[in-house]
Design an enzyme around this catalytic site. Structure first.
Site, PDB file in Angstrom:
ATOM      1  N   ARG A   1       0.839  -1.203   0.000  1.00 23.31           N
ATOM      2  CA  ARG A   1       0.000   0.000   0.000  1.00 23.31           C
ATOM      3  C   ARG A   1       0.878   1.259   0.000  1.00 23.31           C
ATOM      4  O   ARG A   1       0.549   2.265  -0.632  1.00 23.31           O
ATOM      5  CB  ARG A   1      -0.966  -0.021   1.198  1.00 23.31           C
ATOM      6  CG  ARG A   1      -2.105  -1.027   0.986  1.00 23.31           C
ATOM      7  CD  ARG A   1      -3.158  -0.951   2.069  1.00 23.31           C
ATOM      8  NE  ARG A   1      -2.859  -1.698   3.273  1.00 23.31           N
ATOM      9  CZ  ARG A   1      -3.052  -3.013   3.436  1.00 23.31           C
ATOM     10  NH1 ARG A   1      -3.544  -3.741   2.456  1.00 23.31           N
ATOM     11  NH2 ARG A   1      -2.759  -3.611   4.576  1.00 23.31           N
TER      12      ARG A   1
ATOM     13  N   PHE B   1      -8.338  -7.657  -9.106  1.00 23.21           N
ATOM     14  CA  PHE B   1      -8.477  -8.468  -7.879  1.00 23.21           C
ATOM     15  C   PHE B   1      -8.435  -7.521  -6.672  1.00 23.21           C
ATOM     16  O   PHE B   1      -7.605  -7.656  -5.776  1.00 23.21           O
ATOM     17  CB  PHE B   1      -7.380  -9.529  -7.767  1.00 23.21           C
ATOM     18  CG  PHE B   1      -7.296 -10.465  -8.942  1.00 23.21           C
ATOM     19  CD1 PHE B   1      -8.182 -11.534  -9.075  1.00 23.21           C
ATOM     20  CD2 PHE B   1      -6.340 -10.274  -9.942  1.00 23.21           C
ATOM     21  CE1 PHE B   1      -8.106 -12.393 -10.161  1.00 23.21           C
ATOM     22  CE2 PHE B   1      -6.256 -11.131 -11.025  1.00 23.21           C
ATOM     23  CZ  PHE B   1      -7.142 -12.192 -11.146  1.00 23.21           C
TER      24      PHE B   1
ATOM     25  N   ASP C   1     -13.222  -6.955  -9.373  1.00 26.49           N
ATOM     26  CA  ASP C   1     -13.238  -8.148  -8.525  1.00 26.49           C
ATOM     27  C   ASP C   1     -14.491  -8.942  -8.874  1.00 26.49           C
ATOM     28  O   ASP C   1     -15.500  -8.379  -9.283  1.00 26.49           O
ATOM     29  CB  ASP C   1     -13.231  -7.778  -7.036  1.00 26.49           C
ATOM     30  CG  ASP C   1     -12.721  -8.925  -6.157  1.00 26.49           C
ATOM     31  OD1 ASP C   1     -11.539  -8.889  -5.755  1.00 26.49           O
ATOM     32  OD2 ASP C   1     -13.503  -9.861  -5.891  1.00 26.49           O
ATOM     33  N   SER C   2     -14.408 -10.261  -8.699  1.00 23.92           N
ATOM     34  CA  SER C   2     -15.571 -11.100  -9.010  1.00 23.92           C
ATOM     35  C   SER C   2     -16.561 -11.145  -7.851  1.00 23.92           C
ATOM     36  O   SER C   2     -17.649 -11.690  -7.992  1.00 23.92           O
ATOM     37  CB  SER C   2     -15.111 -12.523  -9.357  1.00 23.92           C
ATOM     38  OG  SER C   2     -14.372 -13.062  -8.279  1.00 23.92           O
TER      39      SER C   2
ATOM     40  N   ALA D   1     -11.758 -11.451 -13.739  1.00 26.39           N
ATOM     41  CA  ALA D   1     -10.627 -10.607 -14.138  1.00 26.39           C
ATOM     42  C   ALA D   1     -10.095 -10.963 -15.523  1.00 26.39           C
ATOM     43  O   ALA D   1      -9.751 -10.077 -16.306  1.00 26.39           O
ATOM     44  CB  ALA D   1      -9.514 -10.723 -13.097  1.00 26.39           C
TER      45      ALA D   1
ATOM     46  N   ASP E   1      -3.177  -8.557  -8.239  1.00 25.41           N
ATOM     47  CA  ASP E   1      -2.973  -9.316  -6.989  1.00 25.41           C
ATOM     48  C   ASP E   1      -3.952 -10.488  -6.908  1.00 25.41           C
ATOM     49  O   ASP E   1      -4.873 -10.481  -6.090  1.00 25.41           O
ATOM     50  CB  ASP E   1      -3.163  -8.353  -5.797  1.00 25.41           C
ATOM     51  CG  ASP E   1      -2.883  -9.012  -4.454  1.00 25.41           C
ATOM     52  OD1 ASP E   1      -2.180 -10.042  -4.434  1.00 25.41           O
ATOM     53  OD2 ASP E   1      -3.368  -8.495  -3.424  1.00 25.41           O
TER      54      ASP E   1
ATOM     55  N   CYS F   1       0.871 -14.911  -4.492  1.00 26.20           N
ATOM     56  CA  CYS F   1       0.827 -15.271  -3.065  1.00 26.20           C
ATOM     57  C   CYS F   1       0.834 -16.788  -2.912  1.00 26.20           C
ATOM     58  O   CYS F   1       0.477 -17.309  -1.867  1.00 26.20           O
ATOM     59  CB  CYS F   1      -0.370 -14.636  -2.367  1.00 26.20           C
ATOM     60  SG  CYS F   1      -1.963 -15.210  -2.972  1.00 26.20           S
TER      61      CYS F   1
HETATM   62  N1  SAH Z   1      -5.480  -6.811  -3.452  1.00 24.49           N
HETATM   63  C1  SAH Z   1      -6.450  -7.135  -2.414  1.00 24.49           C
HETATM   64  C2  SAH Z   1      -6.488  -8.607  -2.092  1.00 24.49           C
HETATM   65  C3  SAH Z   1      -6.864  -9.493  -3.251  1.00 24.49           C
HETATM   66  S1  SAH Z   1      -7.394 -11.065  -2.756  1.00 24.49           S
HETATM   67  C4  SAH Z   1      -6.148  -6.314  -1.170  1.00 24.49           C
HETATM   68  O1  SAH Z   1      -5.078  -5.699  -1.120  1.00 24.49           O
HETATM   69  O2  SAH Z   1      -6.981  -6.266  -0.279  1.00 24.49           O
HETATM   70  C5  SAH Z   1      -7.938 -11.767  -4.239  1.00 24.49           C
HETATM   71  C6  SAH Z   1      -9.272 -11.258  -4.751  1.00 24.49           C
HETATM   72  O3  SAH Z   1      -9.509 -11.874  -6.014  1.00 24.49           O
HETATM   73  C7  SAH Z   1     -10.497 -11.599  -3.920  1.00 24.49           C
HETATM   74  O4  SAH Z   1     -11.163 -10.409  -3.579  1.00 24.49           O
HETATM   75  C8  SAH Z   1     -11.401 -12.440  -4.842  1.00 24.49           C
HETATM   76  O5  SAH Z   1     -12.774 -12.120  -4.723  1.00 24.49           O
HETATM   77  C9  SAH Z   1     -10.894 -12.054  -6.188  1.00 24.49           C
HETATM   78  N2  SAH Z   1     -11.050 -13.038  -7.259  1.00 24.49           N
HETATM   79  C10 SAH Z   1     -10.828 -14.369  -7.240  1.00 24.49           C
HETATM   80  N3  SAH Z   1     -10.980 -14.896  -8.455  1.00 24.49           N
HETATM   81  C11 SAH Z   1     -11.302 -13.871  -9.300  1.00 24.49           C
HETATM   82  C12 SAH Z   1     -11.569 -13.775 -10.687  1.00 24.49           C
HETATM   83  N4  SAH Z   1     -11.505 -14.842 -11.485  1.00 24.49           N
HETATM   84  N5  SAH Z   1     -11.841 -12.569 -11.192  1.00 24.49           N
HETATM   85  C13 SAH Z   1     -11.879 -11.468 -10.414  1.00 24.49           C
HETATM   86  N6  SAH Z   1     -11.633 -11.510  -9.088  1.00 24.49           N
HETATM   87  C14 SAH Z   1     -11.353 -12.692  -8.527  1.00 24.49           C
END
Ligand code: SAH
Length: 422
Positions: A230, A246, A268-269, A296, A316, A356
C-alpha cells in the site's frame, strides 16, 4: 495439554532437517509412532538412534505428520510455554504497533502526522514458533485461524493466551480455511473470548481506515500482508490512471484515490467485496472510482479489445497454486494475466504484480512474468519490430509482521514485482 507418553520415531537420517531447526516432519520420515496419540497431541520426537530431538504436535491425517513445538527436549509444552510463545510473538510487533517497551501488543504506532497503525499480524504460525496459529489484530479485536490438529487441540490455551495480551477485548475464530481439510478438521467460526466483534470494525493504518469483514470476509477479514505494498501504491499513484485488478475491498484503490490518482478502476468477481470497497471509499472521504464486478481474465480481455491504457496496474490474484503439482497450470494463469496487464500499460506505465502462492518461488514468478512481457511485446511487434522493454524497478514482499525464519523458508509466500514498461 499434557504430553502423552507417545513417541514419534524417525527413519534413519531424517533427524537432519530438525537439527537445522526445520519444524516439519513428513509422513515418509516417520518410522513408527509408539503409544496412541490423538490428533494434535504432543509427542516426543526421537531419532532412529534414540536421541531426543524435541516435542511436536501430531497430525495423523496430514502429510506433514508432525510440527515441532520445541527443539529442546527438556522443555515441556505447558500452558505457560504456549502463553509465552504467543506473548513473545506479539511483543515482536511492538515497533509496528506502538514502539515503546511497554506498548507490547496493546499500543498503536503514531506517525508524524498523528495517524496510527493499530492492526498487524501478531502470530504467524511456524514463523513465530506456534505452528497452526494465525492471529491478526485489528484494534482491540484479534481474529485467529487454527490450521492444524496441534493448534486445534490447544484451542482453549491459545484463546486464553491471545485474550491475555494487553488491550485485547475480543478473540474471534475464523478457522474456515481449506487447509483444515488436509488435517481432517471441520470448519469452526465463532467468538472465543470477550465481546462480539464490532460490525463496523475498522483497521487503522497510516492514516487510512479499512473495514474489516471479520465474519464474512476472506481469511481474517483484511489483507494485512499488503501493508508495504500500500505504501508503494501511494508512491506511484499521483496523477496516474489506476487499474486495480483483484481489488477485494479496494484497499489499493482507496490509497491511490487519496494520493491523487487521475482515475481509479477496481475489478473483482465478488459483489460483497466491492460493496465494502464502496464503503471504504466513504470511510476515507475519497472517490473510489469505478467498481467492476467481473471475472478478471474476461474483464482484462475486454479492456484490451477496447484499447484501454493505464499508468499504474495492480495485479494481486488469489493463490493460484496450492501445491507444487498445480504449479504448471498456475504458471499459465499468471502468464495470461500478466500478458494482458502489460498490454494495457501506457508508455512509462507501472505494473505491480504479485503471486501469493507459496509453491511458486520469486525466481519462477519472475520467469513467468518475463515470458508474459516478451509475448506482449511480440504481439505488439507490428508497432515496433523489436517489441517493448519492461524493467524491474522494485520488488515487494510480505511485511515484517509476516516474518520468514531462515530455518523455515516455506513461510515466504507473497512476492511481487514492480515493473515499468517503455
Ligand atoms: N489486493 C487485495 C487482495 C486481493 S485477494 C487487497 O489488497 O486487499 C484476491 C481477490 O480476487 C479476492 O477479492 C477475490 O474475490 C478475487 N477473485 C478471485 N478470483 C477472481 C476472478 N476470477 N476474477 C476477479 N476476481 C477474482
Amino acid at each position: 495439554m499434557s504430553a502423552t507418553d507417545a513417541t514419534l520415531w524417525l527413519q534413519p537420517n531424517r533427524e537432519r532437517s530438525l537439527q537445522r531447526r526445520h519444524p516439519w516432519i513428513f509422513s515418509g520420515g516417520v518410522a513408527r509412532v509408539q503409544g496412541s496419540p490423538a490428533p494434535g497431541d504432543t509427542v516426543l520426537v526421537r531419532a532412529a538412534d534414540g536421541s531426543e530431538l524435541g516435542w511436536a504436535a501430531y497430525s495423523p491425517e496430514s502429510q506433514i505428520r508432525a510440527r515441532m513445538w520445541t527443539f529442546d527436549p527438556s522443555q515441556r509444552v505447558t500452558p505457560e510455554f504456549i502463553a509465552e510463545r504467543v506473548a513473545a510473538a506479539a511483543a515482536r510487533r511492538a515497533p509496528l504497533l506502538g514502539g515503546g517497551a511497554n506498548a507490547g501488543a496493546g499500543g498503536s504506532a503514531e506517525s508524524a502526522d498523528g495517524s496510527t497503525t493499530d492492526s498487524a499480524r501478531l502470530v504467524f504460525s511456524e514463523a513465530d514458533g506456534v505452528p497452526g496459529l494465525i492471529a491478526d489484530r485489528y484494534g482491540d479485536t484479534v481474529v485467529c485461524q487454527l490450521t492444524t490438529a496441534g493448534a486445534d487441540a490447544q484451542r482453549e490455551l491459545l484463546a486464553d493466551s491471545l485474550a491475555a495480551l494487553p488491550g485485547v477485548d475480543c478473540v474471534f475464530e475464523r478457522s474456515d480455511a481449506d487447509v483444515r481439510e488436509r488435517e481432517g478438521l471441520p470448519a469452526r467460526v465463532g467468538l472465543l473470548r470477550g465481546h462480539a466483534p464490532a460490525s463496523d470494525l475498522v483497521a487503522h493504518e497510516q492514516g487510512f481506515r479499512f473495514a474489516v469483514e471479520v465474519e464474512g470476509g476472506h481469511k481474517t477479514g483484511f489483507y494485512l500482508d499488503q501493508r508495504d505494498a500500500r505504501a508503494a501504491v501511494a508512491q506511484w499513484a499521483p496523477a496516474r490512471r489506476v487499474l486495480n485488478v483483484f481489488s477485494y475491498t479496494g484497499a489499493f484503490s482507496v490509497v491511490a484515490a487519496a494520493r491523487g490518482a487521475a482515475a481509479v478502476t477496481s475489478i473483482d468477481s465478488s459483489g460483497p467485496a466491492l460493496a465494502v470497497a464502496a464503503r471504504n471509499g466513504a470511510l476515507n472521504g475519497v472517490d473510489i472510482g469505478q467498481l467492476m464486478e467481473a471475472d478478471a481474465f474476461t474483464a482484462l480481455r475486454g479492456l484490451r479489445d477496447r484499447a484501454q491504457q493505464y499508468d499504474l496496474i495492480l495485479l494481486d490474484p488469489p493463490k493460484l497454486a496450492n501445491t507444487e503439482r498445480q504449479l504448471e497450470k498456475a504458471s499459465r494463469a499468471y502468464k495470461d494475466l500478466n500478458l494482458l496487464a502489460v498490454k494495457l500499460l501506457a508508455p512509462g506505465g507501472v505494473l505491480m504484480t504479485w503471486s501469493c502462492s507459496g509453491a511458486m518461488s520469486m525466481d519462477l514468478f519472475q520467469k513467468v512474468v518475463a515470458g508474459a512481457a516478451l509475448d506482449a511485446g511480440r504481439a505488439a511487434a507490428g508497432r515496433s519490430a523489436s517489441g517493448r522493454e519492461v524493467r524491474i524497478i522494485g520488488r515487494l514482499h510480505q511485511p515484517s509482521d509476516h516474518p520468514v525464519p531462515l530455518s523455515f523458508p516455506e513461510a515466504e509466500y507473497l512476492k511481487g514485482l514492480v515493473l515499468q514498461a517503455d
